[in-house]
Design an enzyme around this catalytic site. Structure first.
Site, short mmCIF file in Angstrom:
data_model
loop_
_atom_site.label_atom_id
_atom_site.label_comp_id
_atom_site.label_asym_id
_atom_site.label_seq_id
_atom_site.Cartn_x
_atom_site.Cartn_y
_atom_site.Cartn_z
N SER A 127 0.82 -1.20 0.00
CA SER A 127 0.00 0.00 0.00
C SER A 127 0.86 1.25 0.00
O SER A 127 1.97 1.26 0.55
CB SER A 127 -0.89 0.01 1.25
OG SER A 127 -1.51 1.26 1.45
N TYR A 152 -2.27 -0.21 10.12
CA TYR A 152 -2.46 -0.77 8.78
C TYR A 152 -1.18 -0.62 7.95
O TYR A 152 -0.70 -1.58 7.35
CB TYR A 152 -3.63 -0.09 8.08
CG TYR A 152 -3.72 -0.44 6.61
CD1 TYR A 152 -4.07 -1.73 6.21
CD2 TYR A 152 -3.46 0.51 5.62
CE1 TYR A 152 -4.14 -2.06 4.87
CE2 TYR A 152 -3.53 0.18 4.29
CZ TYR A 152 -3.88 -1.10 3.91
OH TYR A 152 -3.94 -1.43 2.57
#
Length: 330
Positions: A127, A152
């Protein structure tokens, strides 16, 4: 070839599985169909996949060690496209263990499956969140990524490090793809494109964080899938790579983004144009774990694959809004 696609009922996983089936590959898709967002939407994606030749679905949580071992032993996959994960920055503030289970334990189970069954190439989702508050733009894969600002992001960076260690120890070719704000038809309800479109069409206000002083490298789903498909066909190490450039492990990282950040208010303007309606904006402060901007340097992707994402925001948003209206009947 025979592929495993994890997270096949998810947004990117669904589109990748469709593309692989259309190309004539055999695809086993797995998903735990959790309720992080609408299970009905996941089921609708899955129903379309079930109708495709070459596709088979297995309901399975990647954190299930024995289940994953059985899956890998039973199918002998040639390639793995790992897209299952617990997504979302804000959700991680209140549900940290979900990220440990899916993004750490689950990823380890995938790595072990690839090791035990000698998978030819593991492509996995990372990501743009790994770049954190990086002030240097555009973000390049060689930039420092050791200060994540959300759990995350930390879990995705951990995936990259774990993949590198397995590539080094066991010579498993691995490629991590740092996705930048993916949007498009069948998109996720927890992301801004979906939430903004839904609210605007319903005449409700939208929350605009940091007073709108934010920018994102919005990337259309078809461009993301094209990048995934091209990369999976290029397992490292590369035959054309000079010896001096080779690393100690067959592990690589790439950004997949448009390479053109868009101000959040301009993005809202594209949705307004596509819906023909004005947004009611509520200005809010920056949220914990969020970052002011993302911007992908995609030169290494272009050099390796000959592909550069090119779908304009206006084209992509119009396509998404058209799908949304059709799917939800509005």
């Amino acid at each position: 070839m025979k592929f495993l696609v994890t997270g096949a009922a998810g947004f990117i996983g669904y589109h990748c599985a469709v593309r692989l089936c259309q190309a004539g590959h055999d695809v086993v898709g797995i998903d735990n169909l959790n309720d992080y967002y609408s299970v009905e939407l996941k089921q609708a994606r899955l129903q379309r996949l079930r109708d495709m030749p070459g596709f088979a679905f297995v309901a399975l949580d990647i954190a299930d060690r024995e289940g994953m071992q059985t899956l890998f032993r039973s199918h002998r996959f040639e390639r793995v496209i790992h897209l299952a994960a617990q997504a979302g920055v804000r959700y991680s503030l209140d549900n940290p263990y979900a990220y440990a289970d899916a993004n750490l334990v689950g990823f380890l189970n995938v790595l072990e499956g690839c090791r035990q069954e000698a998978v030819g190439h593991l492509v996995y989702a990372s990501s743009s969140s790994v770049y954190g508050m990086n002030a240097k733009v555009p973000f390049a894969v060689g930039d420092a990524v050791d200060q994540p600002v959300s759990l995350y992001a930390a879990s995705k960076r951990a995936n990259e490090v774990m993949a590198h260690s397995y590539a080094h120890l066991y010579r498993i070719p691995t490629t991590g793809l740092r996705f930048f704000t993916v949007y498009g038809p069948w998109g996720r309800p927890d992301m801004a494109p979906f939430k903004f479109t839904k609210a605007i069409l319903e005449g409700r206000p939208i929350d605009v964080y940091n007073g709108g002083d934010m920018s994102r490298d919005f990337t259309y789903i078809d461009d993301v899938v094209e990048g995934v498909i091209r990369i999976q066909d290029c397992p490292p190490p590369y035959a054309d790579e000079p010896e001096s450039a080779r690393l100690d492990a067959p592990a690589r990282l790439f950004n997949i983004g448009l390479g053109a950040p868009v101000n959040l208010l301009d993005f809202v303007g594209c949705i307004e144009a596509a819906t023909g309606m004005q947004a009611i904006k509520q200005m809010k402060p920056m949220q914990p774990g969020d970052v002011p901007r993302t911007w992908a340097d995609v030169e290494t992707l272009a050099q390796r694959t000959g592909f550069r994402p090119a779908t304009t925001l206006a084209q992509g948003v119009a396509s998404f809004v058209s799908w949304y209206r059709d799917f939800y009947g509005v």
